[in-house]
Design an enzyme around this catalytic site. Structure first.
Site, PDB file in Angstrom:
ATOM      1  N   THR A 227       0.816  -1.222   0.000  1.00 15.91           N
ATOM      2  CA  THR A 227       0.000   0.000   0.000  1.00 15.91           C
ATOM      3  C   THR A 227       0.839   1.256   0.000  1.00 15.91           C
ATOM      4  OG1 THR A 227      -1.846  -1.118   1.111  1.00 15.91           O
ATOM      5  CG2 THR A 227      -1.752   1.272   1.313  1.00 15.91           C
TER       6      THR A 227
ATOM      7  N   THR B 272       1.161  -4.162   4.378  1.00 14.28           N
ATOM      8  CA  THR B 272       0.913  -4.508   5.777  1.00 14.28           C
ATOM      9  C   THR B 272       0.154  -5.822   5.942  1.00 14.28           C
ATOM     10  OG1 THR B 272      -1.126  -3.193   5.827  1.00 14.28           O
ATOM     11  CG2 THR B 272       0.914  -2.084   6.482  1.00 14.28           C
ATOM     12  N   ASP B 273      -0.422  -6.368   4.862  1.00 13.91           N
ATOM     13  CA  ASP B 273      -1.158  -7.631   4.993  1.00 13.91           C
ATOM     14  C   ASP B 273      -0.304  -8.721   5.626  1.00 13.91           C
ATOM     15  OD1 ASP B 273      -3.517  -6.695   3.968  1.00 13.91           O
ATOM     16  OD2 ASP B 273      -3.298  -7.628   1.990  1.00 13.91           O
TER      17      ASP B 273
END
Length: 335
Positions: A20, A95-96
């Protein structure tokens, strides 16, 4: 830690993996995708002017598409940079999977230069994008002498976390990351990472045997109310290790017990808690499917590791050829 602990003239390597933090709207304007380079990310941070930062594009993927092989390759680059004398390294990614990739890197990384993972919850085109501030804080942490020999760190929202303790705890909040069991290692204050405590590093695991990045098949099976355990059937022919995300302190339905005992005779089976915070017990409960019952049937306690990190530790040791008799001892380092 005083401001003298941080030297802005130290060299920092930024390795960009996508995520992201690097995303902008697609041509269809229906969403965002990774497009920005590492150099783009660095250029967007006003506070980095005058700092010796070099950026490299290592991957350009969403966090969900990274693999264990990608992280094995990344660790090779981290250790090369450490040998070349870089003072600190920052990894930007989605960040997943950040809590998992940082932990896997921590398992493997043997260098002394600080390694700091960071990312963003809002894309670069969003109002209030958090990527530039997180990248600045990560670089500032990587230039602190106190961050050396602390293993891999994670920095978001001006908090410094240990890779082994950090968790993503919200799907969208800019304050999504925390270390619920321990609290953060420290915080950024006036551009300096102030660490409240030192962290003892665990011994690094050798990189995988055979083809670089060759994965071991390890899966997680989660206990749920009334589950028959059907997903356990036939796993001895499909995986080389298993992690059970059990109820509470390490419990499963009684219907799972014989299947798990058979699997534990064929492969390492690690008992973790689906709660994600707190240890698996070893000797408190004694009913069929309790933690003491399962450990007596050959399962291995995960200690304080959540199921996802327990899986990565098992993956790393299986890929490194660690004897099965030693694997239970490995998890004691996280008890």
């Amino acid at each position: 830690m005083s401001s003298a602990d941080r030297d802005p003239h130290r060299s920092v390597l930024v390795l960009a993996l996508g995520g992201t933090i690097a995303m902008t709207p697609t041509a269809s304007a229906s969403g965002v995708a990774p497009t920005l380079t590492g150099a783009d990310l660095v250029a967007a941070v006003p506070g980095l002017q005058g700092t010796a930062v070099t950026a490299e594009d290592f991957r350009k993927l969403p966090g969900a598409s990274l693999t264990t092989s990608d992280i094995v390759d990344l660790v090779g680059r981290l250790e090369q940079a450490d040998r070349e004398g870089v003072d600190g390294i920052v990894v930007t990614q989605g960040t997943d999977t950040l809590e998992e990739t940082a932990f896997l890197a921590d398992i493997y990384y043997r260098g002394s230069a600080p390694v700091v993972f960071t990312g963003a919850m809002r894309s670069a085109a969003s109002a209030g994008a958090d990527g530039p501030a997180n990248l600045l804080a990560a670089v500032q942490t990587a230039t602190c002498a106190s961050a050396r020999e602390q293993g891999v760190l994670v920095v978001l929202g001006d908090e410094v976390h240990a890779a082994r303790h950090v968790r993503k705890m919200h799907t969208t909040s800019p304050a999504a990351f925390g270390s619920p069991a321990t609290g953060p290692l420290g915080r950024l204050v006036e551009g300096t990472a102030r660490l409240q405590r030192a962290l003892k590093r665990t011994g690094a695991v050798p990189l995988p045997l055979g083809a670089p990045g060759a994965p071991s098949e390890v899966e997680v099976v989660t206990a749920s109310l009334g589950s028959s355990g059907i997903l356990l059937e036939g796993l001895e022919d499909k995986v080389s290790g298993l992690v059970v995300a059990a109820f509470g302190a390490g419990h499963v339905p009684q219907t799972w017990v014989l299947r798990l005992e058979a699997l534990a005779a064929a492969m390492p089976v690690v008992l973790a808690s689906r709660i994600g915070t707190g240890p698996v017990l070893t000797s408190t409960y004694a009913f069929p499917g309790s933690e003491s019952d399962l450990l007596a049937r050959g399962l291995v306690a995960a200690g304080t590791l959540d199921p996802y990190k327990a899986r990565l530790l098992l993956v790393a040791h299986l890929a490194a050829g660690t004897p099965r008799s030693e694997i239970a001892k490995v998890f004691l380092n996280y008890s």
